[in-house]
Scaffold this active site. Structure first.
Site, PDB file in Angstrom:
ATOM      1  N   SER A   4       0.828  -1.343   0.039  1.00 50.27           N
ATOM      2  CA  SER A   4      -0.045  -0.181   0.133  1.00 50.27           C
ATOM      3  C   SER A   4       0.777   1.342   0.122  1.00 50.27           C
ATOM      4  O   SER A   4       0.208   2.460  -0.241  1.00 50.27           O
ATOM      5  CB  SER A   4      -0.926  -0.255   1.167  1.00 50.27           C
ATOM      6  OG  SER A   4      -1.762  -1.035   1.161  1.00 50.27           O
ATOM      7  N   SER A   5       2.097   1.234   0.130  1.00 50.52           N
ATOM      8  CA  SER A   5       2.961   2.345   0.042  1.00 50.52           C
ATOM      9  C   SER A   5       2.871   3.097  -1.232  1.00 50.52           C
ATOM     10  O   SER A   5       2.995   4.254  -1.051  1.00 50.52           O
ATOM     11  CB  SER A   5       4.326   2.248   0.527  1.00 50.52           C
ATOM     12  OG  SER A   5       4.955   1.111  -0.309  1.00 50.52           O
TER      13      SER A   5
END
Length: 711
Positions: free
Chosen positions: A379-380
């Site tokens: 998700s970064s």
């Protein structure tokens, strides 16, 4: 009386003069004839024995400094044994004689000695009778010299090779190095000889024709293994690049940069060789060298790196501390981190740690993993997904989408269900909230709508359509504007561009938008978050900021030869308002979202995005392999939020699931240790010294005598 005509007589003295001149010319012609016809061959040999020779001696390479002027790579004095072949015509037998006399005085590494080297040694030491016995005359018929030699090499038996003793292998190792050189050029036989070897050889130089002891230099690394792999290595010119170096005026025996910064900046770091011109006269077996001209060499130009060596050591310690705390990893224990200035692209630190699951391999600093190992980042990367949604017209700042469990047609008559982590649902949420809580479904919707794959439950999506392929291309193009999946431009000779998945269907397109399909390097992840921090401007990462002239005083920097200005690669295709919206979302992650527990109360106002990529890893011995799930933990961020001066990316791969002994927030704790230290130092620097104190040297013995350095 009638006068007669007067007769002219040549005076006798003039006749004598003419006769003398005739005799002199006759003598000169006779002498020239003797020189050319009778003695010509002998004079040609004498000319070959007397010749001018030019020897070029390597100069030390340039020194490397960190951004604050600390020496990080220096030159240390060492002694090398060299052999200078006086003529291209020197026989192998003569070279072998010198090698045989020299080898007992040296301890050589025989690991590089090949089977062919040993066979050459055996053949050179054979008498002519033995060679004829090895290959009879009838088998040599109609063969040239090269063909004969190869036939003899093949005829040497394995038993003869195995019979060569350890002492003989030492001679082979010496001879192997001797024959690699050119005539009149010193060829290194062994570098960094011991004091004992230097004394013994000095006492025997009188009988070792062509052998000498050279004052040489080797690279020394002031901070041990810290950043060591990125500094690069030096050594002999690689065989595959030999022609290119020779075309640039190098000698075959030159020491050059063979990897990373040493190779990238070879033309800068290379020193100006010392030149010694001499006359060599050989009479019998004695050679006399008489120097007639000598020009001093000069150290290569120095490099000022963007590296903050004090920060580098802190990052390394923070990574090792977290990674070695218990064993929360599925296989190998490792982590990678990059800290950089988002406004200039300056790399402040690149560090990695690797502790192999296979205990036969040793633990080591794996800094290169930051640029050549690729991972699913999770998700970064969702900041790029939201900005892609803006660019493609799928959403706009403030747009709401429905976070729910969605169903995709699996193409086999069934369905694939996809949701946020733990099948959690958030209902209708906007873009900032999606970043704060790390909604997967919000990002899924962006990708699926780009592929024209949407209705109330998305169940009608079909696989591998032309529209889906086009959506992949557009998504990846937008991601590349941040440096994801493309070249970063860093000034290194090699770095990975990541890996693009090949099965292009709507389900994988959804996974792409949450960082679980394509893979990227830690450097690409750092460039991505730096682009967001710098208002959409992607800067070229760099490790070198200046080239300086060499000076003797290591506490001073020489005059600037070249200064590299920060280079803008591109500006992403989003408006200022769109970029600001994502920046606010990253700040929300810290103040109330997935990173708030660690960073909410910090004074340096961090903006960040967490990531957890679910990966499947094969474990177990061959024949008993099984696939186990694990997580790649990531964190990207920058600080201060309103005026960023540092950005970072941290990757901790293959961590066990929490219910199987894993540990959460590992990347966050690494970042916390580093950022706390960094901003405490920055505060003290604003009220204290201009540059940091000399970095700590934990792995260098303080009682150890400082090495000699060479200019």
């Amino acid at each position: 009386m009638k006068k007669g005509k007067k007769k002219h007589h040549v005076p006798a003295r003039l006749n004598v003069l003419f006769f003398a001149v005739f005799i002199l010319f006759a003598a000169l012609i006779l002498r020239l004839g003797m020189v050319q016809i009778v003695e010509g061959e002998e004079y040609v040999k004498e000319l070959q024995r007397t010749s001018n020779a030019t020897a070029r001696i390597d100069a030390p390479r340039g020194v490397m400094f960190d951004r604050y002027g600390h020496v990080v790579v220096d030159n240390e004095l060492e002694l090398s044994i060299t052999y200078t072949n006086p003529s291209e015509g020197t026989s192998n037998a003569e070279l072998m004689r010198v090698a045989t006399e020299l080898s007992p005085l040296l301890e050589m590494d025989t690991s590089r000695v090949t089977d062919r080297d040993i066979r050459d040694y055996i053949l050179i030491n054979m008498s002519q009778e033995d060679r004829l016995e090895l290959v009879p005359a009838e088998e040599r018929r109609d063969l040239d010299n090269t063909e004969e030699y190869l036939l003899e090499i093949e005829a040497i038996t394995d038993e003869m090779v195995e019979a060569v003793s350890e002492d003989e292998l030492q001679t082979v190792a010496v001879f192997r190095e001797m024959v690699r050189g050119y005539a009149n050029t010193p060829q290194r036989i062994k570098r960094d000889i011991s004091e004992e070897e230097a004394h013994v050889i000095s006492e025997n130089l009188y009988r070792l024709d062509g052998v000498d002891i050279l004052r040489d230099s080797r690279r020394s690394y002031v901070y041990g293994e810290s950043f060591r792999s990125f500094f690069g290595s030096t050594g002999q010119i690689p065989r595959e690049r030999l022609d290119a170096f020779l075309a640039r005026g190098y000698d075959r025996s030159d020491i050059v940069g063979t990897s990373f910064i040493e190779a990238q900046y070879e033309d800068v770091l290379r020193g100006q060789k010392a030149v010694v011109e001499s006359v060599m006269t050989q009479s019998g077996s004695q050679t006399v060298n008489r120097d007639i001209d000598e020009r001093e060499g000069q150290r290569g130009n120095d490099l000022v790196l963007t590296l903050d060596m004090e920060l580098q050591q802190v990052v390394e310690q923070a990574i090792e501390k977290e990674v070695t705390n218990g064993n929360p990893f599925l296989l190998d224990r490792s982590a990678y981190a990059i800290f950089m200035d988002p406004k200039t692209g300056d790399i402040l630190s690149m560090a990695g740690y690797f502790d192999p699951h296979d205990m036969e391999r040793s633990t080591y600093a794996d800094h290169l993993g930051t640029v050549n190992k690729v991972f699913e980042m999770g998700s970064s990367i969702k900041g790029a997904s939201v900005l892609t949604g803006y660019q493609e017209g799928i959403i706009s700042p403030g747009s709401q989408l429905h976070d729910r469990i969605i169903r995709l047609n699996d193409g086999l008559g069934g369905f694939i269900e996809k949701s946020s982590i733990g099948r959690r649902t958030y209902g209708w949420i906007n873009d900032r909230r999606a970043l704060e809580v790390s909604s997967n479904v919000y990002m899924f919707e962006i990708g699926l709508r780009m592929a024209g794959c949407y209705n109330s439950n998305t169940a009608s999506c079909t696989f591998a359509t032309a529209t889906t392929h086009e959506a992949f291309d557009r998504a990846r193009y937008n991601f590349s504007q941040f440096g994801l999946g493309t070249e970063t431009g860093i000034d290194l000779p090699s770095a990975s561009n990541g890996f693009l998945g090949s099965e292009l269907n709507p389900g994988n397109l959804a996974d792409l938008m949450i960082g679980q399909f394509d893979t990227y390097t830690t450097l690409q992840l750092a460039q991505y978050v730096s682009t967001i921090a710098h208002d959409g401007y992607r800067m070229q990462p760099r490790l070198v900021s200046e080239i300086r002239e060499p000076v003797a005083d290591r506490n001073e920097l020489g005059a600037i030869v070249q200064q590299f200005e920060p280079k803008l690669l591109n500006r992403i295709n989003n408006t200022d308002d769109e970029i600001a919206q994502v920046q606010r979302g990253f700040r929300d992650v810290v103040t109330g979202g997935t990173a708030s527990e660690v960073f909410r109360s910090k004074s340096y106002d961090l903006a960040a995005k967490t990531g957890t990529a679910q990966v499947r890893v094969a474990v177990g011995e061959p024949g008993n392999r099984r696939v186990v799930e694990a997580n790649n933990q990531t964190l990207v961020g920058y600080a201060p939020y309103d005026d960023p001066e540092i950005a970072f990316a941290i990757v901790v791969p293959q961590v066990k699931l929490d219910n199987q002994g894993g540990r959460g927030r590992m990347a966050q704790r690494i970042a916390e240790d580093v950022l706390d230290w960094y901003f405490e130092r920055e505060d003290s620097m604003r009220n204290g010294p201009v540059k940091p104190d000399t970095p700590l040297l934990e792995d260098v013995d303080s009682d150890e005598e400082a090495p000699d350095v060479i200019e």
